[in-house]
Structure formats: structure tokens, C-alpha cells
Design a protein around this motif. Structure first.
Motif, short mmCIF file in Angstrom:
data_model
loop_
_atom_site.label_atom_id
_atom_site.label_comp_id
_atom_site.label_asym_id
_atom_site.label_seq_id
_atom_site.Cartn_x
_atom_site.Cartn_y
_atom_site.Cartn_z
N GLY A 1 -31.77 -14.33 -0.55
CA GLY A 1 -31.82 -15.75 -0.84
C GLY A 1 -30.54 -16.49 -0.57
N GLN A 2 -29.57 -15.84 0.08
CA GLN A 2 -28.29 -16.47 0.34
C GLN A 2 -28.31 -17.19 1.68
N ASP A 3 -27.79 -18.38 1.71
CA ASP A 3 -27.79 -19.24 2.89
C ASP A 3 -26.80 -18.71 3.93
N LEU A 4 -27.23 -18.71 5.22
CA LEU A 4 -26.32 -18.31 6.29
C LEU A 4 -25.17 -19.29 6.44
N ASN A 5 -25.30 -20.45 5.85
CA ASN A 5 -24.20 -21.41 5.83
C ASN A 5 -23.21 -21.13 4.70
N GLU A 6 -23.55 -20.17 3.86
CA GLU A 6 -22.72 -19.91 2.68
C GLU A 6 -22.48 -18.42 2.50
N GLY A 7 -22.25 -17.72 3.58
CA GLY A 7 -21.90 -16.31 3.49
C GLY A 7 -23.06 -15.34 3.59
N GLY A 8 -24.29 -15.85 3.75
CA GLY A 8 -25.45 -14.98 3.81
C GLY A 8 -25.66 -14.37 5.18
N GLY A 9 -26.66 -13.48 5.27
CA GLY A 9 -27.03 -12.85 6.53
C GLY A 9 -27.49 -11.43 6.31
N ALA A 10 -28.73 -11.12 6.71
CA ALA A 10 -29.27 -9.77 6.57
C ALA A 10 -28.92 -8.96 7.81
N LEU A 11 -28.20 -7.85 7.62
CA LEU A 11 -27.79 -7.02 8.75
C LEU A 11 -29.00 -6.36 9.39
N VAL A 12 -29.08 -6.45 10.72
CA VAL A 12 -30.18 -5.87 11.48
C VAL A 12 -29.70 -4.71 12.36
N LEU A 13 -28.55 -4.89 13.00
CA LEU A 13 -28.09 -3.91 13.99
C LEU A 13 -26.57 -3.88 14.01
N ALA A 14 -25.98 -2.69 14.03
CA ALA A 14 -24.53 -2.54 14.10
C ALA A 14 -24.21 -1.33 14.98
N GLY A 15 -22.93 -1.13 15.26
CA GLY A 15 -22.51 -0.08 16.16
C GLY A 15 -22.72 1.32 15.60
N GLY B 1 -30.65 1.15 12.03
CA GLY B 1 -29.68 0.07 12.11
C GLY B 1 -28.65 0.24 13.20
N SER B 2 -28.84 1.23 14.09
CA SER B 2 -27.89 1.46 15.17
C SER B 2 -28.61 1.43 16.51
N PRO B 3 -27.87 1.24 17.61
CA PRO B 3 -28.48 1.16 18.93
C PRO B 3 -29.27 2.40 19.31
N THR B 4 -30.41 2.17 19.94
CA THR B 4 -31.34 3.19 20.46
C THR B 4 -31.91 4.09 19.38
N SER B 5 -31.82 3.70 18.13
CA SER B 5 -32.32 4.56 17.06
C SER B 5 -33.83 4.55 16.94
N THR B 6 -34.53 3.69 17.71
CA THR B 6 -35.99 3.75 17.71
C THR B 6 -36.51 4.56 18.89
N ALA B 7 -35.63 5.06 19.78
CA ALA B 7 -36.06 5.93 20.86
C ALA B 7 -36.65 7.22 20.25
N PRO B 8 -37.66 7.84 20.87
CA PRO B 8 -38.15 7.58 22.22
C PRO B 8 -39.29 6.58 22.32
N GLU B 9 -39.53 5.80 21.25
CA GLU B 9 -40.59 4.79 21.35
C GLU B 9 -40.28 3.80 22.45
N VAL B 10 -41.31 3.37 23.16
CA VAL B 10 -41.17 2.38 24.23
C VAL B 10 -42.26 1.34 24.08
#
Length: 458
Positions: free
Chosen positions: A254-268, A328-337
Motif C-alpha cells: 500500500g505504499q506509494d511509489l512517490n513516497e518510497g514504495g515499490g514491489a521488487l520484481v527482478l534483481a541481479g 526474482g533473478s534473470p532466467t529463473s523461469t527457464a526452461p519455460e518458453v
């Protein structure tokens, strides 16, 4: 299912294809740690759109790939399935000159009346601008507007780059911003000038906005961190959602992206750094796929010295209305296409490691896998073609092999290739193509690029 059958063909093409090995892109059925990119040599800041012809078109940031071809000004790629991509040329022969000799980056391509529009970033930190080009077809030719849609000083905000346009058929809303706030700006009816005042929708932690609608919500994807700081790049994707195009965009807490919010989707990850600047593309099965760029930590720059940002895909899973990508990391849904309603699917049965060197007389077997859809038969042909070091396509390297498959049937065809002794050095890619004739391709599988000519070149 009938047993596999195979056919061997000797390919002696007067030096058109300098090298081929079993070093193929391992996208299917490999652990996530080994999965690799889909858009090469570079696929930074991808914008992906599906054309009326069923093909997907990707447009990426201008880069010098170090391939001897100079700057690729908004490179274009095509694909039938979001997995195998073929270089289709550069949108611009040279940089648009209306704002000095500045590079073009972060394109966003959308449909408009009588064709398509490409919005792009151009300029500098002092007064960055948004440009626009138009084309009757996605492959071009692209005609530049010759002036800015707007610049930072025109709208009174900083960081006017990374455009993303939402067109609901009534109004056009552009989202822009890089670390000086993300803003939504209404455009005039032909998308050539701002019409409303900027509305801030996210704070100065972010850049690279992208809007996606799902189940009554508008999802704002943004990227945070430095995209191109080598091994230390902390680029990552976050998201918020709203029932309004101008927010407020809230995260799952419920936190605003204008006020420090943001749900993490993907990182290194250990293998990949700096994933970000994404788009979202649905497949024919109704699943959503994130297309983005990331940097292999083992090779952080292109031969030119530019950041080595490869084009990547991952499946999005929606959990309680929120986007998630694997672990939450790159290519972690492989081998799905992605799944698409194609008349046939072609792929390579064996895939290995990029970068093998081949010389005259070397011989390789290449096994092509051909699969008919589960609900329909396929009759057609399969053959091999190659892209040259200048990315032009050869004529077919083989006579077409006729195939006649029952629904769901899978066969394999083996092609044997002997490297000609008079081949020039360069980077080549092999494409296994399927279609009624060699003039009508309906699917293809892309072989990894291979350095050739007897020795590795820079």
C-alpha cells in the motif's frame, strides 16, 4: 509418435558460411544458471510489439557492437516466438540531427493511425528530449518528425527520457523519467506535442517506466539503480499499480511509489547483473513474459567498450494480483518458453557453449528438431540459412527437406556441414527455417553466433 528419422546433407557453400559448431544457445531444458540471452549481440532497453503479420518486432537502444558496422541506430529484430530473434536492420541510417550529434536510445514503438510511431530519447543531461518517427510498417522505412515532441525545458521537468506511451484510443499518455521523478504527460491527438501538465507518478529513485493493463489495474514497472555500472550495477525492476493512469501507484504493502514504495520484481544474480528496462508481452496461451536486458557478469562490455546488455525473457506469474518472476533473478523461469499458435516449431536438438572457432575442413553435424502442433498436422519444408558478418542473409544453404507431420509428431533432421577453406573471418549465425517454400518462412530457430576464420577476432 513415430520414431525419429534423419537426413544428412553436405553443405559446401563457396565460403558463405565460415563456421558452424555445436555451440548453440541453450534456451530449452537447461538449468536457470546456464540459460542465456535471446537478443544478441545487444538488446538494451527493448521495446517489443506484435505486427499484423504475426511477427514480433524488437527495437533496442543504439549501440556500437564492435562488429565493424559502426553505430547501430535503433537496431530492429524479428521473432515468431520471443525466443529466436533475427537482426532486421537499423531503423535509422544515421542519428537524427535536430538536436546535435546525440545518440538515440530507449525506443518505444506503438501502433497509431495508418502505421506505427517510434518515440525515442535523444539529447544530454541538460535538456534531454523525446523524438518521434513514423512508419507504415514495423520494418520501416522510418521517417523522423525532425523536431522534438518535447524537451525537459519545454515541460518544466528534468529527466525526460525513456518514453513509454499508453494509447487507449481516446487519449495518448506518455511516461518519462530518469532519477528526477517519473511523470505522466498527456499528448495531443497525433502524438507530436504535450497537451497537459506533467503529473508525477513515481519519485526520483526510478527511470524506464512501462505501463501494462491487467484485470482493471494499470501496472507501472520502473527500474532503479545504475544500469551500467559494471560488476557493481544494482539495476532492478519494481512495480506498483493503480486504477488510474496518473496514480497513485501503490505497491503490495500500500505504499506509494512517490513516497518510497515499490514491489521488487527482478534483481541481479551471480551470473547476471543489472536486469531492467522491461516491457511485457503476452503469448497465445495467455501468459505474460517480461522482456528486458541484463549484463553477463563474465563479459560486462561489448568489443566496442559499450555495456554488454543482452535481451532476455522470463515468465511473469501473477500472485494475488502482483507480478513475480521465478526466484526474482534473470532466467529463473527457464526452461519455460512462450507458447504461440504457430504452424510448426523448429529448434536445435543439441545446444552447447558460445564462441567455438572453426577452420577450413572442420565438419559438424547439426540436428534440427521439427514439431507439429498438438492439434494440427504440418506439411512443408525445412532448410538452413545463415546471417553473414554484415547481418545480410544468405540464400538457402541446403535444398529444402520436405516434412509431413501428424498432429503432435516430432522428428529430427541431421545436417552435416563442412567448413570451406576459403572462408573469411567474422561472426555468423545459422537459422533453421521452416515454411511452404524458401520465400515464405513461418518459423525459425537461431544458432548462436560463432567466431570463425581460424582465429578469434576482437
Amino acid at each position: 509418435m513415430r520414431p525419429s528419422r534423419s537426413m544428412s546433407r553436405r553443405l559446401l557453400r563457396n565460403g558463405l558460411l565460415a563456421a558452424l559448431s555445436v555451440s548453440l544457445f541453450p534456451l530449452f531444458a537447461l538449468p536457470a544458471a546456464q540459460a542465456i540471452p535471446v537478443v544478441i549481440p545487444a538488446g538494451a532497453d527493448p521495446s517489443v510489439i506484435r505486427g499484423d503479420d504475426g511477427l514480433f518486432y524488437a527495437f533496442v537502444t543504439s549501440d556500437d557492437w564492435g562488429d565493424g558496422q559502426g553505430m547501430h541506430n535503433v537496431a530492429m529484430f524479428t521473432s515468431f516466438d520471443l525466443v529466436d530473434w533475427m537482426f532486421a536492420g537499423d531503423a535509422f541510417d544515421s542519428r537524427p540531427g535536430w538536436h546535435g550529434d546525440k545518440g538515440t536510445w530507449a525506443p518505444d514503438v506503438v501502433a497509431e493511425d495508418n502505421g506505427y510511431a517510434m518515440y525515442y530519447s535523444l539529447g544530454d543531461d541538460v535538456n534531454p528530449c523525446i523524438g518521434k518517427a513514423s512508419a507504415p510498417e514495423l520494418i520501416g522505412p522510418w521517417t523522423d518528425l525532425g523536431r522534438a515532441v518535447f524537451c525537459a525545458k519545454d515541460v518544466g521537468i528534468g529527466g525526460t527520457i525513456d518514453p513509454a506511451v499508453w494509447d487507449d484510443g481516446t487519449t495518448k499518455t506518455m511516461y518519462v523519467g530518469n532519477f528526477r521523478g517519473i511523470y505522466a504527460i498527456e499528448l495531443n491527438s497525433d502524438g507530436t506535442a504535450p497537451e497537459g501538465d506533467p503529473v508525477q507518478v513515481a519519485d526520483d529513485r526510478f527511470e524506464a517506466p512501462y505501463i501494462y493493463e491487467r484485470d482493471g489495474y494499470y501496472y507501472l514497472f520502473v527500474s532503479a539503480g545504475n544500469c551500467c555500472n559494471g560488476q557493481r550495477s544494482a539495476y532492478r525492476v519494481l512495480a506498483g499499480r493503480s486504477d488510474s493512469l496518473t496514480g497513485p501507484f501503490l505497491d503490495r504493502k500500500g505504499q506509494d511509489l512517490n513516497e518510497g514504495g515499490g514491489a521488487l520484481v527482478l534483481a541481479g544474480s551471480e551470473q547476471w547483473g543489472g536486469p531492467g528496462h522491461n516491457t511485457v508481452v503476452p503469448d497465445d496461451a495467455g501468459d505474460d513474459w517480461m522482456v528486458y536486458h541484463a549484463i553477463p557478469r563474465s563479459s560486462i562490455t561489448l568489443p566496442s567498450g559499450a555495456p554488454n546488455r543482452k535481451g532476455m525473457i522470463d515468465k511473469i506469474t501473477w500472485v494475488d494480483g502482483w507480478p513475480e518472476v521465478g526466484d526474482g533473478s534473470p532466467t529463473s523461469t527457464a526452461p519455460e518458453v512462450p507458447l504461440f499458435d504457430l504452424p510448426v516449431h523448429v529448434s536445435y536438438a543439441e545446444k552447447g557453449v558460445e564462441g567455438d572457432i572453426a577452420s577450413g575442413g572442420d565438419e559438424f553435424d547439426v540436428v534440427v528438431r521439427i514439431e507439429a502442433p498438438a492439434d494440427k498436422a504440418y506439411s512443408g519444408n525445412v532448410w538452413l540459412q545463415a546471417s553473414m558478418p554484415d547481418y545480410s542473409m544468405t540464400d538457402p544453404l541446403t535444398e529444402p527437406i520436405a516434412v509431413d507431420l501428424e498432429p503432435g509428431e516430432v522428428i529430427e533432421e541431421t545436417f552435416t556441414y563442412t567448413v570451406p577453406g576459403n572462408s573469411s573471418q567474422g561472426i555468423y549465425r545459422l537459422f533453421a527455417c521452416a515454411g511452404p517454400t524458401t520465400d515464405e518462412i513461418v518459423e525459425y530457430a537461431a544458432h548462436v553466433r560463432v567466431k570463425s576464420g581460424g582465429e578469434e577476432t576482437d
